[in-house]
Design an enzyme around this catalytic site. Structure first.
Site, short mmCIF file in Angstrom:
data_model
loop_
_atom_site.label_atom_id
_atom_site.label_comp_id
_atom_site.label_asym_id
_atom_site.label_seq_id
_atom_site.Cartn_x
_atom_site.Cartn_y
_atom_site.Cartn_z
CE LYS A 194 -29.72 -40.41 96.03
NZ LYS A 194 -29.96 -39.72 94.74
NE ARG A 196 -24.84 -43.44 92.62
CZ ARG A 196 -24.91 -42.42 93.46
NH1 ARG A 196 -24.81 -42.62 94.75
NH2 ARG A 196 -25.09 -41.21 93.01
NE ARG A 213 -26.26 -31.44 94.08
CZ ARG A 213 -26.35 -32.77 94.08
NH1 ARG A 213 -27.18 -33.39 94.90
NH2 ARG A 213 -25.63 -33.46 93.24
NE ARG A 253 -21.91 -33.30 94.08
CZ ARG A 253 -22.71 -34.34 94.27
NH1 ARG A 253 -23.53 -34.37 95.30
NH2 ARG A 253 -22.70 -35.35 93.42
NE ARG A 266 -24.06 -36.95 89.21
CZ ARG A 266 -24.42 -35.83 89.81
NH1 ARG A 266 -24.15 -34.66 89.25
NH2 ARG A 266 -25.04 -35.87 90.96
#
Ligand code: ADP
Ligand code: ADP
Ligand code: ZN
Length: 217
Positions: free
Chosen positions: A13, A88, A127, A160, A171
């Site tokens: 996204k 969400r 990431r 992160r 998640r």
């Protein structure tokens, strides 16, 4: 253009949003980025939110809904916006519908980016994020030219806290339980544009532009 990007964590996204906002000249509203900024600023909201984020859980609806409502009133949203990572939950989607109704605005599309769970895990685990300009990298799939330095702004990239294996699993579960039902919610409004999120970043961007009725620019 008023858009929502929907999809599991790590589906791309943020990566795709950066291209959309430069081509359509609309702001990206990422609740994840807004929350991480509040955490860095050590505000009361940030301290409260961090507890949920570290566990991979959702921050309470009232908190994020309040943030988005305020953000939508800003001048730069007059020509449209891209919501990334919001809503969400069904409650958040309903709150957004009410807010847009009051503002006499309608959504143009909800782009649903489809990526299977095992791919999401690989993407999140590798990431790297730029703290300053929000550019996204991946150690293998999309590395920065200079290992840990952002190509765009020269800041040092970081991993992160919530991009760790066990938090990633949490998640994903939260996504399937609380967020995936939004696909049906927006299907009922005829807004959903499904897009396959597998393939190169360019290919996926082409599909998104096509889904929005444009040729890739
Ligand atoms: P990703 O895009 O990798 O899924 P985000 O940056 O969107 O991650 O979100 C990171 C975390 O911030 C989430 O796990 C959640 O704790 C919190 N968060 C972000 N957006 C929302 C939202 N709309 N509602 C509740 N919590 C949110
Ligand atoms: P989201 O905002 O949905 O959480 P990101 O845009 O942050 O997702 O992407 C998650 C990770 O996957 C990042 O490391 C990014 O560089 C990488 N990524 C994005 N798109 C692709 C793709 N098409 N193929 C492989 N990796 C990708
Ligand atoms: Zn940067």
């Amino acid at each position: 253009m008023r858009l929502i990007f929907l999809g599991p964590p790590g589906c791309g996204k943020g990566t795709q949003a950066q291209r959309i906002i430069s081509d359509y000249r609309i702001p990206q509203i990422s609740t994840g980025d807004l929350l991480r900024q509040a955490v860095r600023d050590k505000t009361a909201l940030g301290k409260e939110a961090k507890k949920f984020m570290d566990r991979g859980e959702l921050v309470p609806d009232e908190v994020v809904v309040g943030m988005v409502k305020e953000r939508l009133l800003a001048n730069d949203c007059k020509g449209g916006f891209l919501l990334d990572g919001f809503p969400r939950t069904v409650a958040q989607a309903e709150a957004l519908d009410r807010t847009l109704q009051k503002m006499k605005l309608k959504l143009n599309a909800v782009v649903s980016i489809e990526v299977p769970d095992p791919e999401v895990v690989k993407r999140l685990a590798g990431r790297r994020t730029c703290p300053k300009c929000q550019a996204m990298y991946h150690v293998i799939f999309n590395p920065a030219q200079n290992q840990n330095v952002c190509d765009k702004c020269g800041s040092e990239l970081y991993q992160r806290d919530d991009d760790q294996e066990d938090t990633i699993q949490a998640r994903l579960e939260v996504y399937h339980r609380q967020t995936a039902p939004l696909i049906e919610y927006y299907q009922k409004q005829g807004l959903v544009k499904p897009v396959t999120g597998m393939g190169s970043i360019d290919e996926i961007y082409g599909r998104i532009r096509q889904a929005l009725g444009d040729r890739a620019g």
